[in-house]
Design a protein around this motif. Sequence first.
Motif, mmCIF file in Angstrom:
data_model
loop_
_atom_site.group_PDB
_atom_site.id
_atom_site.type_symbol
_atom_site.label_atom_id
_atom_site.label_comp_id
_atom_site.label_asym_id
_atom_site.label_seq_id
_atom_site.Cartn_x
_atom_site.Cartn_y
_atom_site.Cartn_z
ATOM 1 N N ASP A 185 0.740 -1.109 0.071
ATOM 2 C CA ASP A 185 -0.031 0.004 -0.022
ATOM 3 C C ASP A 185 0.852 1.224 -0.106
ATOM 4 N N ALA A 235 0.361 4.299 0.726
ATOM 5 C CA ALA A 235 0.021 5.273 1.899
ATOM 6 C C ALA A 235 1.059 4.889 3.050
ATOM 7 N N ASP A 236 1.276 3.537 3.398
ATOM 8 C CA ASP A 236 1.919 3.356 4.528
ATOM 9 C C ASP A 236 3.052 2.254 4.333
ATOM 10 N N GLY A 237 3.268 1.844 3.081
ATOM 11 C CA GLY A 237 4.141 0.819 2.830
ATOM 12 C C GLY A 237 3.906 -0.619 3.490
ATOM 13 N N GLU A 238 2.786 -0.752 3.811
ATOM 14 C CA GLU A 238 2.494 -2.180 4.406
ATOM 15 C C GLU A 238 2.325 -3.219 3.202
#
Length: 323
Positions: A192, A194-197
Motif C-alpha cells: 500500500d 500510503a503506509d508501505g505495508e
Amino acid sequence: MTRPTARVLALLEILQAGGTRTVGELAARLDVDERTIRRYVAHLADLDVPVESLRGRYGGVRLVPGRRVPPLMFTDEEALAVLLGLVAGRRAGLVTTSVVAVESAAAKLRRVLPVALARRLEGVLETAEFTAAPLTPATPGTAILIAVAEAARDYRALALDYTDSRGVRSSRTVHPYGIVAHSGRWYLTGADPADGEVRAFRVDRVEGVQPLPGTFEVPVGFDRAAAVLAAIAGAPRRHTVSLLVEGLADHVRALFPAGIATVEEDPDSPHRVRVLIQAERLDWVPGLLAGIDCPFWIEGPDALRPLVRALAQRVAVAADGIP
C-alpha cells in the motif's frame, strides 16, 4: 541423452526466432556436429517445414520468408506435459478459463498429434487421478489475472476494486509485487503506497483494475510466496491460538503447514518462539498440536484446553490396545 526428434524440434524453435543462422552456430547451440545439423535440416524439409540452406559468405539456414510453419510439433514428453498441465491446472482450480475452454484446447492438441501418440496419451489421461483438490476452488477472470501480472512485471501501480472476506467493497491503490498460486487460489501481493505495508489480495475477489501512472521499486530480495503465506497465516479470525514452543524458529516453522502459523522469536529467550494460529474453529487445532516434537505450552485461548485434554485421553486409551 536427448533424442534426435527433440533436437530437430529445438532446431525449429531456433529458426522460428527469425534470421539466418550459420551451421556452425546451430551446431554449437545444439551440441552436435555440423553434419548432424544438415541432417536435421533435411528432416525438417521432409516434414514440409519451409526451411532452406543458403550458400556463400553470408549463408546459413533459415525459414523461407512468407511461408507458414505447421502450428504444433511436439515431442512425446512435450505433448504429455501440455495435456497434463491442462488437466492438472483445471483440477487445482488455477486455470482462469472455463471448463469448455480447457476441453477445447485439449481437443485441438489431440487433433494435430500423430494417431499413435494421441492414443498413448489418452491412456494416461483415462487412468490418471488427482488427489488433494481444493474443496472450494476460486478462479479469477483471465483478464483480471493478466492485468495484475502485467502491472507487477512492469512495476506499475494499480487501482483495485476489491471485496474482502466480510463482503465489504473498497477501492484501493496497490504497488503489485507479483502473483502467487496457493491452495487452489491466486493471490496478489503488493504494498500500500500510503503506509508501505505489504498485503495480499485474493485475485478472484478483484472486480476491477486500472493501471496508474508512474512506477515503483520492489524491495531487494522480496519473497512473494513467503509474503502471501504470512498474510494468510496472520489474517484475523474468530480465535487466536498462542503457543510458547521450545526450539529454533526455523525448526518450529517447518512443523506447521504453509500459511497456517506465524512464528515469532522470543526476545527474552533465544531458544523459545511464540506461535500464533488464526482459526475460525478450534476442533482441528489439537490434532495439529500433536505433531509438535518439542516442549510447548498453550497460552490461549482457554476454550482450546479441554479439546487438547480430550485428544490426549483418546490417544492414551488407544495406546492401551483395549477395544
